[in-house]
Design a protein around this motif. Structure first.
Motif, PDB file in Angstrom:
ATOM      1  N   LEU A 189      26.104 -12.650  22.855  1.00  0.00           N
ATOM      2  CA  LEU A 189      25.166 -11.680  22.747  1.00  0.00           C
ATOM      3  C   LEU A 189      25.529 -10.498  23.581  1.00  0.00           C
ATOM      4  CD1 LEU A 189      21.883 -13.943  22.522  1.00  0.00           C
ATOM      5  CD2 LEU A 189      23.038 -12.550  20.741  1.00  0.00           C
ATOM      6  N   GLU A 190      26.134 -10.919  24.680  1.00  0.00           N
ATOM      7  CA  GLU A 190      26.349  -9.726  25.784  1.00  0.00           C
ATOM      8  C   GLU A 190      27.618  -8.890  25.529  1.00  0.00           C
ATOM      9  OE1 GLU A 190      27.172  -9.538  30.616  1.00  0.00           O
ATOM     10  OE2 GLU A 190      26.530 -11.525  29.764  1.00  0.00           O
ATOM     11  N   HIS A 191      28.674  -9.379  25.074  1.00  0.00           N
ATOM     12  CA  HIS A 191      29.896  -8.985  24.987  1.00  0.00           C
ATOM     13  C   HIS A 191      30.276  -8.899  23.462  1.00  0.00           C
ATOM     14  CE1 HIS A 191      30.965  -9.190  29.187  1.00  0.00           C
ATOM     15  NE2 HIS A 191      30.287 -10.331  29.026  1.00  0.00           N
ATOM     16  N   GLY A 192      29.468  -9.184  22.300  1.00  0.00           N
ATOM     17  CA  GLY A 192      29.898  -9.092  20.987  1.00  0.00           C
ATOM     18  C   GLY A 192      30.561 -10.201  20.428  1.00  0.00           C
ATOM     19  N   LYS A 193      31.529 -10.888  21.269  1.00  0.00           N
ATOM     20  CA  LYS A 193      32.208 -12.146  20.808  1.00  0.00           C
ATOM     21  C   LYS A 193      32.541 -13.009  21.906  1.00  0.00           C
ATOM     22  CE  LYS A 193      36.491  -9.868  20.345  1.00  0.00           C
ATOM     23  NZ  LYS A 193      37.379  -9.540  19.401  1.00  0.00           N
ATOM     24  N   ALA A 194      32.519 -14.352  21.772  1.00  0.00           N
ATOM     25  CA  ALA A 194      32.849 -15.174  22.895  1.00  0.00           C
ATOM     26  C   ALA A 194      33.590 -16.538  22.251  1.00  0.00           C
ATOM     27  CB  ALA A 194      31.752 -15.508  23.893  1.00  0.00           C
TER      28      ALA A 194
ATOM     29  N   LYS B 216      21.595 -11.883   5.641  1.00  0.00           N
ATOM     30  CA  LYS B 216      21.543 -10.632   6.683  1.00  0.00           C
ATOM     31  C   LYS B 216      21.436 -11.276   8.311  1.00  0.00           C
ATOM     32  CE  LYS B 216      20.320  -7.363   3.135  1.00  0.00           C
ATOM     33  NZ  LYS B 216      20.416  -8.231   2.097  1.00  0.00           N
ATOM     34  N   PRO B 217      22.253 -12.102   8.773  1.00  0.00           N
ATOM     35  CA  PRO B 217      21.935 -12.584  10.040  1.00  0.00           C
ATOM     36  C   PRO B 217      22.177 -11.330  11.148  1.00  0.00           C
ATOM     37  CG  PRO B 217      24.145 -13.042   9.241  1.00  0.00           C
ATOM     38  CD  PRO B 217      23.602 -12.386   7.938  1.00  0.00           C
ATOM     39  N   ASP B 218      21.589 -11.569  12.360  1.00  0.00           N
ATOM     40  CA  ASP B 218      21.681 -10.946  13.639  1.00  0.00           C
ATOM     41  C   ASP B 218      22.442 -11.389  14.282  1.00  0.00           C
ATOM     42  OD1 ASP B 218      19.314  -9.194  12.901  1.00  0.00           O
ATOM     43  OD2 ASP B 218      17.958 -11.052  13.149  1.00  0.00           O
ATOM     44  N   ALA B 219      23.024 -12.682  14.238  1.00  0.00           N
ATOM     45  CA  ALA B 219      24.018 -13.281  15.069  1.00  0.00           C
ATOM     46  C   ALA B 219      24.869 -14.543  14.216  1.00  0.00           C
ATOM     47  CB  ALA B 219      23.478 -13.913  16.484  1.00  0.00           C
ATOM     48  N   VAL B 220      26.051 -14.742  14.843  1.00  0.00           N
ATOM     49  CA  VAL B 220      26.861 -15.711  13.905  1.00  0.00           C
ATOM     50  C   VAL B 220      27.362 -16.818  15.029  1.00  0.00           C
ATOM     51  CG1 VAL B 220      28.905 -16.348  12.619  1.00  0.00           C
ATOM     52  CG2 VAL B 220      27.330 -14.526  12.171  1.00  0.00           C
ATOM     53  N   ILE B 221      27.230 -18.085  14.441  1.00  0.00           N
ATOM     54  CA  ILE B 221      28.178 -19.171  15.169  1.00  0.00           C
ATOM     55  C   ILE B 221      29.229 -19.627  14.507  1.00  0.00           C
ATOM     56  CG2 ILE B 221      27.892 -21.334  16.440  1.00  0.00           C
ATOM     57  CD1 ILE B 221      25.066 -20.617  17.264  1.00  0.00           C
ATOM     58  N   TYR B 222      30.269 -19.452  14.786  1.00  0.00           N
ATOM     59  CA  TYR B 222      31.492 -19.964  14.046  1.00  0.00           C
ATOM     60  C   TYR B 222      31.962 -21.066  14.612  1.00  0.00           C
ATOM     61  CZ  TYR B 222      36.246 -19.479  12.042  1.00  0.00           C
ATOM     62  OH  TYR B 222      37.210 -19.659  11.167  1.00  0.00           O
TER      63      TYR B 222
ATOM     64  N   THR C 172      34.647  -9.572   9.595  1.00  0.00           N
ATOM     65  CA  THR C 172      33.415  -9.133   8.810  1.00  0.00           C
ATOM     66  C   THR C 172      32.163  -9.212  10.136  1.00  0.00           C
ATOM     67  OG1 THR C 172      34.210 -10.799   7.212  1.00  0.00           O
ATOM     68  CG2 THR C 172      31.772 -10.602   7.383  1.00  0.00           C
ATOM     69  N   CYS C 173      32.192 -10.100  10.918  1.00  0.00           N
ATOM     70  CA  CYS C 173      31.062  -9.890  12.026  1.00  0.00           C
ATOM     71  C   CYS C 173      30.956  -8.486  12.808  1.00  0.00           C
ATOM     72  CB  CYS C 173      31.314 -11.132  13.092  1.00  0.00           C
ATOM     73  SG  CYS C 173      30.839 -12.720  12.379  1.00  0.00           S
ATOM     74  N   ASN C 174      32.296  -7.973  12.922  1.00  0.00           N
ATOM     75  CA  ASN C 174      32.340  -6.731  13.508  1.00  0.00           C
ATOM     76  C   ASN C 174      32.146  -5.581  12.843  1.00  0.00           C
ATOM     77  OD1 ASN C 174      33.422  -4.845  15.910  1.00  0.00           O
ATOM     78  ND2 ASN C 174      35.066  -4.671  14.376  1.00  0.00           N
ATOM     79  N   LYS C 175      32.487  -5.723  11.548  1.00  0.00           N
ATOM     80  CA  LYS C 175      32.091  -4.559  10.287  1.00  0.00           C
ATOM     81  C   LYS C 175      30.319  -4.748  10.297  1.00  0.00           C
ATOM     82  CE  LYS C 175      32.695  -3.432   5.569  1.00  0.00           C
ATOM     83  NZ  LYS C 175      33.454  -3.768   4.359  1.00  0.00           N
ATOM     84  N   GLN C 176      29.927  -5.999  10.398  1.00  0.00           N
ATOM     85  CA  GLN C 176      28.604  -5.891  10.132  1.00  0.00           C
ATOM     86  C   GLN C 176      27.466  -5.656  11.444  1.00  0.00           C
ATOM     87  OE1 GLN C 176      26.586  -6.375   7.319  1.00  0.00           O
ATOM     88  NE2 GLN C 176      28.669  -6.673   6.134  1.00  0.00           N
ATOM     89  N   GLY C 177      28.366  -5.546  12.509  1.00  0.00           N
ATOM     90  CA  GLY C 177      27.821  -5.160  13.941  1.00  0.00           C
ATOM     91  C   GLY C 177      27.011  -6.626  14.669  1.00  0.00           C
ATOM     92  N   VAL C 178      27.369  -7.630  14.228  1.00  0.00           N
ATOM     93  CA  VAL C 178      26.671  -8.802  14.646  1.00  0.00           C
ATOM     94  C   VAL C 178      27.581  -9.730  15.613  1.00  0.00           C
ATOM     95  CG1 VAL C 178      25.158  -8.912  12.485  1.00  0.00           C
ATOM     96  CG2 VAL C 178      27.544 -10.381  12.914  1.00  0.00           C
TER      97      VAL C 178
END
Length: 306
Positions: free
Chosen positions: A113-118, A230-236, A268-274
């Motif tokens: 949430l803080e950095h965009g991905k982890a 239309k998620p606001d965040a993803v866990i992969y 995909t997550c980057n393109k969707q901004g999540v």
């Protein structure tokens, strides 16, 4: 390598991830977590990029999971049959290791949430239900991390995108009555667990599935999940037990195929901004070095290493 670029993707690790004494020839490759860390360090990833979690407490787990199950497991009085279903012999070491690993995924969700991905160097304990564990999974970190992300003011919906070869049955069941958590599972149709649960989207794959067919399904699954939910965040969950050399997978996915999948998810997550929090999921080659090579594709796709 540009160190400022490297520091853009936080990583989560604790040495306890690999600190578990198991019986000789036990099927679980417990050494792989430390081996992934060592490989990343050898490739020039600075130690400052790693964050170390602190174990969750049983009381924190009881807010989500059955208090009787949490007590029985953490206190070592769970029925022997229930322990056999989990697949590990009970030990205090097992409990501390599991509480720390689950905390690592929760920490990863905060960092995403803080950095965009982890990325966590363990995680993906998707066979754990609210009141029992199974398949080497004691507590479901994916669902716990999703609930954690939902505490953030900007996050109203979380997608759990599970690409482990085994269906995320525990996750599907836990989230079945939570409209804010959307579960997607791409998994081997004829593989554990034999009794599947119903995810929001399930994509069963035939034995012997190869790269082109698999990547087409991944692309379709991502498109359906994002357009529907239309998620606001993803866990992969980036399980690599889909690999052709995996002992338990039965799919025929190459190492470049694993890399292409991981790139597709991050892009995909980057393109969707999540934001996306990734865990490494399953992988069961007995050759730990070869297994690390496959898991390393996630860190390549995340831009951690070249």
């Amino acid at each position: 390598m540009n160190e400022s670029h490297l520091l853009s993707t936080p990583l989560v690790f604790h040495p306890i991830y690999s600190q578990l004494d198991l019986p000789f020839k036990h099927r679980f490759p417990i050494e792989k977590y430390q081996a992934i860390y060592d490989r990343l360090i050898s490739l020039g990833v600075p130690k400052a990029q790693f964050h170390q979690p602190h174990a969750l407490t049983p009381s924190q787990l009881k807010r989500v999971y059955s208090p009787d199950y949490v007590n029985g497991l953490t206190q070592g009085v769970l029925d022997p049959k229930a322990m056999r279903r989990i697949g590990f012999p009970w030990s205090e070491q097992l409990i501390q290791r599991s509480l720390t690993a689950v905390a690592g995924t929760v920490m990863t969700s905060n960092l995403a949430l803080e950095h965009g991905k982890a990325v966590n160097l363990t995680g993906g304990y998707h066979h754990a239900f609210a009141n029992f564990g199974a398949g080497f999974c004691l507590f479901n970190d994916l669902y716990l991390a999703a609930l954690n992300m939902l505490q953030a003011s900007a996050i109203n919906k979380v997608l759990i995108f599970d690409c482990d070869v085994h269906q995320g049955d525990g996750t599907a069941k836990l989230a079945s009555n939570n409209p804010k958590v959307f579960t997607v599972s791409l998994h081997g149709e004829k593989n554990f667990p034999h009794r599947k649960q119903v995810s929001d989207l399930d994509f069963p794959l035939a034995k012997g599935t190869t790269d082109d067919e698999y990547l087409t399904v991944v692309e379709r699954a991502l498109h359906q999940a994002f357009s529907t939910f239309k998620p606001d965040a993803v866990i992969y969950d980036a399980g690599v037990d889909i690999h052709i050399n995996d002992d338990l997978g039965h799919l025929h996915i190459s190492t470049p195929g694993v890399y292409a999948r991981d790139c597709m998810v991050f892009e995909t997550c980057n393109k969707q901004g999540v934001p996306v929090a990734a865990v490494i999921g399953g992988g069961y080659q007995r050759d730990i070095s070869a297994l690390v090579d496959v898991h390393l594709q996630l860190y390549r796709a995340a831009g951690v290493v070249a």
